[in-house]
Enzyme design. Structure first.
Site, short mmCIF file in Angstrom:
data_model
loop_
_atom_site.label_atom_id
_atom_site.label_comp_id
_atom_site.label_asym_id
_atom_site.label_seq_id
_atom_site.Cartn_x
_atom_site.Cartn_y
_atom_site.Cartn_z
N GLU A 40 0.86 -1.07 0.27
CA GLU A 40 -0.03 0.07 0.08
C GLU A 40 0.76 1.29 0.05
O GLU A 40 0.41 2.35 -0.61
CB GLU A 40 -0.83 -0.02 1.19
CG GLU A 40 -2.26 -0.99 1.06
CD GLU A 40 -2.95 -0.45 -0.07
OE1 GLU A 40 -3.00 0.49 -0.47
OE2 GLU A 40 -3.75 -1.52 -0.78
N GLN A 45 1.83 6.09 -4.57
CA GLN A 45 2.42 7.15 -5.67
C GLN A 45 2.75 6.51 -6.68
O GLN A 45 3.30 7.03 -7.67
CB GLN A 45 3.30 8.15 -4.90
CG GLN A 45 3.20 8.45 -3.71
CD GLN A 45 2.38 10.15 -3.71
OE1 GLN A 45 1.93 10.35 -5.02
NE2 GLN A 45 1.76 10.30 -2.66
N LEU A 83 11.47 4.70 -7.64
CA LEU A 83 9.95 4.72 -7.09
C LEU A 83 9.70 6.13 -6.84
O LEU A 83 8.46 6.63 -6.88
CB LEU A 83 9.78 3.80 -6.08
CG LEU A 83 9.45 2.51 -6.26
CD1 LEU A 83 8.95 1.64 -4.89
CD2 LEU A 83 8.08 2.30 -7.20
N TYR A 85 9.44 9.68 -4.16
CA TYR A 85 8.94 9.77 -2.85
C TYR A 85 9.62 9.10 -1.95
O TYR A 85 8.90 8.40 -1.10
CB TYR A 85 7.23 9.60 -3.01
CG TYR A 85 6.76 10.19 -3.96
CD1 TYR A 85 6.04 11.78 -3.63
CD2 TYR A 85 6.39 9.80 -5.31
CE1 TYR A 85 5.45 12.48 -4.60
CE2 TYR A 85 5.68 10.74 -6.10
CZ TYR A 85 5.25 12.00 -5.86
OH TYR A 85 4.56 12.53 -6.90
N TYR A 123 -5.18 7.20 5.09
CA TYR A 123 -5.33 6.14 3.84
C TYR A 123 -4.80 5.00 3.97
O TYR A 123 -5.32 3.93 4.02
CB TYR A 123 -4.85 6.87 2.40
CG TYR A 123 -4.87 5.63 1.36
CD1 TYR A 123 -6.22 5.23 0.85
CD2 TYR A 123 -3.61 4.91 1.15
CE1 TYR A 123 -5.98 4.17 -0.17
CE2 TYR A 123 -3.62 3.85 0.27
CZ TYR A 123 -5.04 3.51 -0.41
OH TYR A 123 -4.91 2.21 -1.27
N ASP A 141 -9.07 6.65 -2.24
CA ASP A 141 -7.85 6.95 -3.08
C ASP A 141 -8.51 7.84 -4.43
O ASP A 141 -9.68 8.04 -4.49
CB ASP A 141 -6.85 5.81 -3.03
CG ASP A 141 -7.42 4.89 -4.26
OD1 ASP A 141 -8.84 4.87 -4.25
OD2 ASP A 141 -6.74 4.00 -4.66
N CYS A 211 -25.80 3.67 -11.47
CA CYS A 211 -24.93 4.99 -11.48
C CYS A 211 -25.64 6.40 -12.08
O CYS A 211 -26.10 6.27 -13.17
CB CYS A 211 -23.63 4.74 -12.46
SG CYS A 211 -22.64 6.10 -12.83
FE1 SF4 Z 1 -18.18 4.51 -13.71
FE2 SF4 Z 1 -19.45 3.95 -15.74
FE3 SF4 Z 1 -19.63 2.50 -13.74
FE4 SF4 Z 1 -20.69 4.84 -13.50
S1 SF4 Z 1 -21.33 3.02 -14.77
S2 SF4 Z 1 -19.37 3.82 -12.11
S3 SF4 Z 1 -19.25 6.03 -14.82
S4 SF4 Z 1 -17.97 2.81 -15.32
#
Ligand code: SF4
Length: 367
Positions: A40, A45, A83, A85, A123, A141, A211
């Protein structure tokens, strides 16, 4: 309706997708909290493909915190070379020492205790504690921010100072209480493989029906981002100074940018064009040495997070004087081959690459 109204459906779709599509990565083949922690830190980075050989080498050489703690920090930096950082490597080394002295060599499974270790922020705590010990801590992240921004049409710019706090709220609401380890990795994996920067592949996404950005055709408008500030451009004169068959190198002070890494003496310049005399003067001021400039080798360019660098690299011969470099941690005169054993930062490595052929020619002529 958004995923926040029905988190269980979102979790189920995401976890089923992850079970089928997750990449087989070396740090996913282990349950060792220390190995997960190392991965992690590297991945914070660094791209996955770049991190894999470094991770494999690092764990082979330092399989347990005690192995890392007892190593010289210069060796740790050498294994981290390239790497970037480098404070990550120095902090990991210090933290391993504390794990040995305070936690009997075992990574503590208490997030509050783990959080006290050098280099361990919010994080890393969430990632390591959830993946290794299944603590219910949501990771936030870059990948997670991008997925959430689209999924929930969040307008907070992902590079805003309050972004972490803002994205943490829905992240904490959505995390799967039964399987936080798999859920966190699944969300990051979705960002890495499907909900990618630029054009997401929504047709392949398990969350496509949930979504908001997909529903409204706004996926490419998210995540929002503040316009990047213009980064300053610094110019340096770098001296590859030969004394017989040896080169002068200096170690940067432990703390600060590239701390503990080695490089060649350098002096800032704002001149458009250098003369041999201006190079001699600049290096004299920086090193206390009188040198003779043999030739300009190359201009190398390198980009750091906060500035860009152009280094004008000059091959020089030592003529007189003893080294006096105030800012450096220490300095050495070393043969070309010996430099391969030192941790050089990337710009210094580029300077060495630019100089190597010429240095070898000069050294041969000397012998
Ligand atoms: Fe991302 Fe498209 Fe999935 Fe929405 S539907 S989370 S925009 S990949």
């Amino acid at each position: 309706m958004s995923p926040l109204d029905d988190p269980n459906t979102m979790r189920r779709h995401l976890l089923e997708w992850y079970a089928r599509h997750r990449r087989h990565l070396p740090w996913r083949e282990t349950a060792d909290p220390y190995a997960i922690w190392v991965s992690e830190v590297m991945l914070q980075q660094t791209q996955v493909a770049t991190a894999i050989p470094y991770y494999t080498d690092f764990i082979r050489r330092f399989p347990q915190p005690a192995d890392l703690a007892s190593a010289d920090v210069q060796e740790v930096l050498k294994r981290w070379e390239g790497l970037g950082y480098y404070s990550r490597a120095r902090n990991l080394h210090r933290a391993a020492g504390i794990v040995v002295s305070r936690f009997a060599g075992r990574v503590p499974d208490d997030p509050d205790a783990f959080r006290t270790l050098p280099g361990v922020g919010e994080y890393i705590t969430a990632a390591v504690m959830s993946i290794a010990f299944n603590h219910m801590l949501a990771v936030v992240d870059g990948n997670v921010k991008r997925v959430l921004a689209r999924l929930l049409e969040m307008d907070t710019p992902v590079n805003h100072s309050r972004a972490y706090k803002e994205f943490k709220k829905p992240a904490a609401q959505l995390i799967c209480p039964q399987r936080p380890a798999a859920y966190n990795q699944a969300l990051m994996e979705l960002g890495a493989l499907v909900c990618r920067p630029g054009k997401p592949t929504c047709d392949a996404c398990p969350l496509t029906g949930l979504c908001l950005a997909r529903r409204h055709g706004t996926a490419t408008a998210y995540p929002r981002r503040l316009a990047a500030k213009k980064v300053p451009h610094r110019h340096l004169i770098v001296g590859i100074i030969l004394k017989k068959d040896k080169l002068l190198v200096q170690r940067r002070p432990e703390n600060g940018l590239l701390g503990g890494m080695w490089e060649f003496p350098a002096a800032p310049t704002n001149r458009k064009k250098e003369t041999h005399q201006s190079v001699v003067d600049a290096l004299a001021q920086r090193t206390g040495l009188t040198v003779q400039v043999e030739r300009h080798l190359s201009d190398i360019r390198h980009a750091y997070t906060h500035f860009r660098l152009t280094a004008k690299v000059y091959l020089c011969r030592h003529r007189a004087g003893r080294v006096r470099i105030k800012e450096a941690g220490s300095h050495r005169w070393l043969k070309r081959r010996a430099l391969d054993g030192l941790p050089l930062h990337k710009a210094a490595r580029k300077c060495l690459d630019a100089a190597s052929a010429e240095v070898e020619k000069k050294v041969d002529l000397n012998e």
